[in-house]
Scaffold this active site. Sequence first.
Site, PDB file in Angstrom:
ATOM      1  N   ARG A 139     107.591 116.096  28.386  1.00  0.00           N
ATOM      2  CA  ARG A 139     107.688 116.743  29.694  1.00  0.00           C
ATOM      3  C   ARG A 139     106.473 117.636  29.922  1.00  0.00           C
ATOM      4  NH1 ARG A 139     112.471 115.662  31.791  1.00  0.00           N
ATOM      5  NH2 ARG A 139     114.284 115.314  30.458  1.00  0.00           N
ATOM      6  N   ASN A 154     113.282 122.412  31.953  1.00  0.00           N
ATOM      7  CA  ASN A 154     111.839 122.491  31.773  1.00  0.00           C
ATOM      8  C   ASN A 154     111.195 123.643  32.548  1.00  0.00           C
ATOM      9  OD1 ASN A 154     109.838 121.179  30.240  1.00  0.00           O
ATOM     10  ND2 ASN A 154     108.956 120.295  32.094  1.00  0.00           N
ATOM     11  N   PRO A 169     117.292 119.828  38.463  1.00  0.00           N
ATOM     12  CA  PRO A 169     118.573 120.439  38.102  1.00  0.00           C
ATOM     13  C   PRO A 169     118.523 121.144  36.751  1.00  0.00           C
ATOM     14  CG  PRO A 169     118.868 118.195  38.910  1.00  0.00           C
ATOM     15  CD  PRO A 169     117.399 118.381  38.689  1.00  0.00           C
ATOM     16  N   GLU A 170     118.840 122.428  36.756  1.00  0.00           N
ATOM     17  CA  GLU A 170     119.012 123.203  35.530  1.00  0.00           C
ATOM     18  C   GLU A 170     120.322 123.949  35.670  1.00  0.00           C
ATOM     19  OE1 GLU A 170     115.547 125.067  33.923  1.00  0.00           O
ATOM     20  OE2 GLU A 170     114.179 123.630  34.833  1.00  0.00           O
ATOM     21  N   LYS A 197     124.585 121.762  31.827  1.00  0.00           N
ATOM     22  CA  LYS A 197     124.095 120.889  32.891  1.00  0.00           C
ATOM     23  C   LYS A 197     125.106 119.804  33.261  1.00  0.00           C
ATOM     24  CE  LYS A 197     119.276 121.492  31.444  1.00  0.00           C
ATOM     25  NZ  LYS A 197     118.024 120.784  31.080  1.00  0.00           N
TER      26      LYS A 197
END
Length: 281
Positions: free
Chosen positions: A250, A165, A2-3, A51
């Site tokens: 990440r 990311n 999810p972004e 978000k």
Amino acid sequence: MPEGDTVWQAARRLHEALAGKALTVSDFRVPKYATVDLTGRRVLSTIPRGKHLLTRFEGGLTLHTHLRMEGAWKVFGTGERWRGGPAYQIRAVLGTPDRTAVGYRLQVLELLRTTEEERIVGHLGPDLLGPDWDPRRALANVLADPARPLGEALLDQRNLAGIGNVYKSELCFLLGVTPWLPAGALPADRAEKLPLLAKRLLEANRERPVRQTTGLHQYDLFVYGRAPRPCLRCRTPVRVADQGDGFQERPTYWCPTCQTGPAPAPGTAQRWRDRYPRGTG
């Protein structure tokens, strides 16, 4: 993952399914809200903020949810089998006579007064897909700490809201710099392009079921998830290594030929390659 574009899609699904209708089902499967019943309340809207998702109900209540890494809202029709994970992963169910929204793996779920929403999202920078988007302010935020690695600055939702990311890695590739380049070292011409490019990517993908940054039919992404496969431009093997986002490390992808700037030692990249042999990230 999810972004901002994924959250925008989730907000639209929830709004189209629930807005303007009174709830016939209200089920919160978290201890703090287990006894809360919103049945009979009309849903006013669901909006995205970076978000974050804000679902507003009559009576001045807002449900705040955040998908984090694995969360999802699924919408089902009457009699349709729920698909999204096992029942024990369900955190919330909101139903109307013809639609049911089921929240899976929601790591953030809280009810608050609508007047208190700023307490939750007021710290966020300009939203790439929101009405408050301000490219100059966003760029100024990113460059405010010139020694900070660009990738970290892009992930900081206080600078600009919506980049995760995947977009971090893809943006740095399109700008031709590594995510470890100090933000202040970003050439002026590329810095000027950054806000527009970021917004263009998220806007192009908010209507798509599969995220796409390349414009190529057979390849969706330039570098994210592609290590150690060849770069789509120069055929150099894409590399992957850790980069923090302020909370955890990440996997971060880049091409050592197409992108200039500092980068981790090859041994660090190799450890990520061993962990993700197919570049799944």
